[in-house]
Design an enzyme around this catalytic site. Sequence first.
Site, PDB file in Angstrom:
ATOM      1  N   GLU A   1      32.446  23.678 -35.236  1.00 14.26           N
ATOM      2  CA  GLU A   1      33.616  24.566 -35.236  1.00 14.26           C
ATOM      3  C   GLU A   1      34.290  24.486 -36.433  1.00 14.26           C
ATOM      4  O   GLU A   1      35.139  23.597 -35.854  1.00 14.26           O
ATOM      5  CB  GLU A   1      33.328  24.761 -33.851  1.00 14.26           C
ATOM      6  CG  GLU A   1      31.965  25.645 -32.917  1.00 14.26           C
ATOM      7  CD  GLU A   1      32.656  26.113 -31.319  1.00 14.26           C
ATOM      8  OE1 GLU A   1      31.780  26.978 -31.067  1.00 14.26           O
ATOM      9  OE2 GLU A   1      33.480  25.463 -31.621  1.00 14.26           O
TER      10      GLU A   1
ATOM     11  N   ARG B   1      27.041  28.859 -13.281  1.00 12.47           N
ATOM     12  CA  ARG B   1      26.927  28.948 -11.802  1.00 12.47           C
ATOM     13  C   ARG B   1      28.045  29.028 -11.584  1.00 12.47           C
ATOM     14  O   ARG B   1      28.924  29.254 -12.280  1.00 12.47           O
ATOM     15  CB  ARG B   1      27.281  27.391 -12.263  1.00 12.47           C
ATOM     16  CG  ARG B   1      28.355  27.160 -12.573  1.00 12.47           C
ATOM     17  CD  ARG B   1      29.086  25.118 -11.958  1.00 12.47           C
ATOM     18  NE  ARG B   1      29.220  24.887 -13.636  1.00 12.47           N
ATOM     19  CZ  ARG B   1      30.566  24.809 -13.567  1.00 12.47           C
ATOM     20  NH1 ARG B   1      31.567  25.625 -12.635  1.00 12.47           N
ATOM     21  NH2 ARG B   1      31.371  24.250 -14.824  1.00 12.47           N
TER      22      ARG B   1
END
Length: 505
Positions: free
Chosen positions: A199, A290
Site C-alpha cells: 500500500e 467482532r
Amino acid sequence: MFSKILVANRGEIAVRVMRACRELGIKSVAVYSSADRKSFHRVYADECYYLGKADPRSSYLNIDRIIEIAKKSGAEAIHPGYGFLAENAEFAERCEEEGIVFIGPSPEVIRIAGSKVRSRESMHKAGVPVIPGSPKLESVDEAREWAEKLGYPVALKASGGGGGIGIVVINNPEELEEAFRKSKKLGEKYFKDSTVYLEKYLAKPRHIEVQILADHYGNVIHLGERECSIQRRHQKLIEEAPSPALNEEMREELGKLAVKGAKEINYTNAGTFEFLYENGNFYFLEINSRLQVEHTITEIVTGIDIVKYQILIASGEKLRHRQEDIRIRGHAIECRINAEDPVNFYPRSGRIVHYRSPGGIGIRVDSGIHMGYRIPEEYDSMISKLIAYGENRMEAIARMKRALYEYIIEGVETNMPFHLAVMNDEEYVKGNIHTKFVEERNIAQKVKEYMASFRTIKAKLDEIFRESEFSEEEISAIVTAIDLYEERENEIEQRIWNAIFSLGA
C-alpha cells in the site's frame, strides 16, 4: 430468544457480555483457565467450567473443549468477545456444525474480513475508496514493480495481519527484499497466511472507524464514528467519539461508505469498518468482524447497547432502530488502563494490592479485576477501560483527568501517567491528532515528568489503605506466599477437572 449463552472469553469483556445477558434474562456460562481461577467473570456467571492450563492453546483457543462445555452446559449460543477466537472462521463454522449459534457474522464474512487482500477487493467493488495498493504479491520482483508504481515510501503488509503485526514500511528499493521476507514470515507465523501486498504509505493519517449493526434481513445502520489515532506500535490506547475532525456532512459520508461496504459482503451482527483520513480523503483500511474494545464510547454517545444488539440479532430479531433514529449526543473518551511501563510500554504482571475505581458523573469503568487479583503474564495486560463522558469534548477531557487522578491501582505499574500526559498535551486538547502523535509530541518524555507527581498524588490517596500494621516488606512476603499457595491450588483443581471430564460428567 436464547435461554443460555456461553462466553468464550475472560476478564472485562466476559463480564461485559454477561451483564447484557443478565439484563435480557439469559443465563451465562463462564469458562476459565488455571490463571483465571480468581477472576471475577468466573463467579459473576450463572455457571462456570474449567478450560485448561493458562496457555491460551490449552484454554481460550481450545475449540474442542469450548464446544464440549457448551454442549454439556446446554448453551444455545456462544459469544466470543474480542481477541482469542472472535475472528476465527473455523470456530464459527464449528459452532454451526454443532447446532450452536455463533454470535457474530458468518464464517465466510469472517474470512473476507480476515484477509486484507480480499476485503480491499470487496470494498473496491462496492465503490468504497481504498488506499492505492497492489493485489496479492507472488515475488520480490512483482513487489518492486508495484513499489515503483506507487512511489516510495510504501507499506508492505501481511494480508491476515492485525495489531500492526506484519507491517513493514519501506523507504527505498534497497529495503524491499528483506521487508518482503520478513512480512511473509510474520504472516505465516501469526496468522497461518503468508500472503502479502503493498500500500502507499500515509505518513500522518487519522485513524477513524465506523460502528455498524446489521441484521439477517438486509437492514444495516451505522452508529457514527470513533477516532482511534492515539496509538503506539499500531495498537490503540485512547479512543473518542465523535471524531473532532469531522463535521456532520463528513460523518454522513463516512457512515454511508461503511454501510455500503457491509452490504457488499452481506455482513451481519456488529462490526467495524476502519478508515484512514488524510488531506480530506477517506481510505478503507480493514474490517473488524467482532465487538471492538472501544465499543463503549459509541454506546455512551448513542445510548445503544451494542452487546445486547449482538445477542438480539443472533437470535433472529430485526434491527429496532432506523438510521434516522441514531443521534450523537455529547462526547466520550476511552483510556485503556494497562499493566505496563508507561514509557516503553513493556507489559507487567503482578498482584493488585490496593484498588479503588473512580466515579462521579460522566465516568464508566469496565473491568474484570479486583483487589487481590493477580494480572497473569499469559494474556493481554489490560486492567480496565476508563470512559469519560461530557456534553462536549472539553468536558470529557476534564472528567477523564479527574478520573485518572482518582483511580488507585497499587501492586502493578500502570500506564495512567501516559494518559495524563496525553490529556494535558495542548495539541491533543485542540484535537490535532494523528497516528504518529505519540512520537511527534514526544509523549514518552512528558510521561517521565508526570510520573513523579503522579506517584505523589497516588501515595496521598493510598493513605486510606494504610491502617494495616504490616510493613511494605511484610506485605510483599505475604503476597509471595499467597502466589505460591494459589499455584498449588491450581494444580489440584486442574487434576479434579481433568478427572471430571475423563468420566464424561
